[in-house]
Scaffold this motif. Structure first.
Motif, mmCIF file in Angstrom:
data_model
loop_
_atom_site.group_PDB
_atom_site.id
_atom_site.type_symbol
_atom_site.label_atom_id
_atom_site.label_comp_id
_atom_site.label_asym_id
_atom_site.label_seq_id
_atom_site.Cartn_x
_atom_site.Cartn_y
_atom_site.Cartn_z
ATOM 1 N N VAL A 78 32.406 -7.969 12.078
ATOM 2 C CA VAL A 78 32.736 -9.054 13.009
ATOM 3 C C VAL A 78 33.817 -8.603 13.984
ATOM 4 O O VAL A 78 33.719 -8.835 15.200
ATOM 5 N N GLN A 79 34.854 -7.967 13.490
ATOM 6 C CA GLN A 79 35.942 -7.498 14.353
ATOM 7 C C GLN A 79 35.430 -6.508 15.389
ATOM 8 O O GLN A 79 35.825 -6.552 16.563
ATOM 9 N N ARG A 80 34.547 -5.612 14.977
ATOM 10 C CA ARG A 80 33.998 -4.623 15.893
ATOM 11 C C ARG A 80 33.124 -5.283 16.955
ATOM 12 O O ARG A 80 33.165 -4.910 18.135
ATOM 13 N N VAL A 93 33.319 -8.352 18.192
ATOM 14 C CA VAL A 93 34.171 -9.055 19.155
ATOM 15 C C VAL A 93 34.862 -8.056 20.087
ATOM 16 O O VAL A 93 34.927 -8.255 21.301
ATOM 17 N N SER A 94 35.357 -6.961 19.527
ATOM 18 C CA SER A 94 36.025 -5.940 20.337
ATOM 19 C C SER A 94 35.069 -5.309 21.341
ATOM 20 O O SER A 94 35.449 -5.046 22.487
ATOM 21 N N ALA A 104 32.099 -16.000 15.586
ATOM 22 C CA ALA A 104 33.309 -15.392 16.140
ATOM 23 C C ALA A 104 33.200 -15.203 17.648
ATOM 24 O O ALA A 104 34.150 -15.457 18.392
ATOM 25 N N VAL A 142 29.275 -13.128 12.990
ATOM 26 C CA VAL A 142 29.388 -12.518 14.316
ATOM 27 C C VAL A 142 29.148 -13.551 15.405
ATOM 28 O O VAL A 142 29.907 -13.649 16.376
ATOM 29 N N LYS A 185 34.687 -8.139 24.106
ATOM 30 C CA LYS A 185 35.917 -8.553 24.780
ATOM 31 C C LYS A 185 36.710 -7.375 25.351
ATOM 32 O O LYS A 185 37.294 -7.465 26.427
ATOM 33 N N ASP A 186 36.721 -6.256 24.608
ATOM 34 C CA ASP A 186 37.527 -5.101 25.014
ATOM 35 C C ASP A 186 36.698 -4.002 25.659
ATOM 36 O O ASP A 186 37.255 -3.035 26.195
ATOM 37 N N GLU A 204 35.369 -17.123 20.695
ATOM 38 C CA GLU A 204 36.112 -16.363 21.705
ATOM 39 C C GLU A 204 35.645 -16.693 23.125
ATOM 40 O O GLU A 204 36.072 -16.057 24.087
ATOM 41 N N THR A 234 33.749 -8.477 7.422
ATOM 42 C CA THR A 234 34.937 -8.709 8.248
ATOM 43 C C THR A 234 35.088 -7.618 9.303
ATOM 44 O O THR A 234 35.369 -7.898 10.476
ATOM 45 N N GLU A 235 34.876 -6.379 8.901
ATOM 46 C CA GLU A 235 34.990 -5.266 9.846
ATOM 47 C C GLU A 235 33.901 -5.318 10.908
ATOM 48 O O GLU A 235 34.159 -5.054 12.093
#
Length: 254
Positions: free
Chosen positions: A193-195, A197-198, A239, A236, A201-202, A243, A190-191
């Motif tokens: 995947v979040q990283r 995407v960030s 996700a 990954v 995107k970020d 997005e 989960t972590e």
């Protein structure tokens, strides 16, 4: 918005199997194939290239130090001449199998200790980039995002893919936390995947101390030897696509 997903594959050797190549290959767009020095052998190299062809995955070379015993993770002091020719030798070795399978070589991504040494040693980085250019200046050099080797390659007229690692912790200066330190490898899917995407995107990631680091991200590495490698690669990619990010080989946009 586009990004490439890469993985280090073909790292089995003889009777020893490493990684989940066939499964991970379903979710990446570029494969970094070991060229026989830190891992891999002729049979593994051809099998991995053939698998990439079947899956529609672009192929690159993953050259390292001549260090089978240490898996290329031990630093070696090289002269510029040695480094340049070591790279050329390994690129040529994998290219034989790429050519035999009717494919084109897309990129070169140094492995392990060599990859990290390039960030610290400009002379070594220059020699490695020269070795790539000796073979084909159109090849893409994959290196740590926002790093000195990336700037050097651009100055030398070699295409660069800025690489990020969703499953590795970062120091505040943008370098990777050494594997031997606690928290260096992130195994929670989960972590990761979040990283990932960030990062796309970020345009950055949180360092191990919580500081924000801005990163240019052309490609994200997903390690095939992570215990949750297949789960992470699948999640990954899903996700990112959810997005609105196009996941395509780096050669299509660099």
């Amino acid at each position: 918005m586009r990004v490439d997903l890469n993985a280090d594959l073909g790292e089995s050797f003889g009777r020893y199997r490493l990684g989940l190549d066939e499964e991970v290959m379903n979710y990446i767009t570029s494969a970094n194939v070991a060229a026989g020095w830190h891992a891999g052998d002729p049979l593994v190299m051809r099998r991995t290239v053939r698998l990439a062809k079947e899956k529609g995955v672009a192929v690159g070379v993953h050259p390292g130090y001549p260090d089978l015993m240490g898996f290329g993770r031990r630093y070696m002091r090289l002269t510029p001449e040695e480094a340049r020719n070591y790279i050329l030798y390994q690129v040529g070795a994998l290219y034989a199998f790429v050519r035999a399978e009717g494919l084109e070589l897309q990129h070169v991504k140094p492995h392990g200790a060599l990859y990290n040494a390039l960030v610290r040693e400009e002379e070594l980085a220059r020699a490695v980039i020269e070795g790539i250019a000796d073979f084909d200046r159109k090849l893409i050099f994959v290196t740590l995002a926002n790093s000195p080797p990336a700037e050097l390659a651009e100055e030398m007229g070699v295409r660069v893919a800025h690489e990020a690692f969703a499953d590795r912790a970062y120091n505040p200066d943008g370098t990777l936390v050494p594997r031997g330190k606690p928290g260096a490898v992130i195994e929670d899917p989960t972590e990761v995947v979040q990283r990932a995407v960030s990062m796309v995107k970020d345009g950055g990631v949180r360092a191990i101390n919580g500081e924000w680091i801005d990163l240019r991200v052309d490609t994200i590495c997903l390690h095939g030897d992570n215990p949750h490698a297949v789960e992470i690669a699948r999640a990954v990619r899903r996700a990112l696509e959810e997005e609105g990010v196009r996941v395509v080989p780096m050669g299509e946009f660099l």
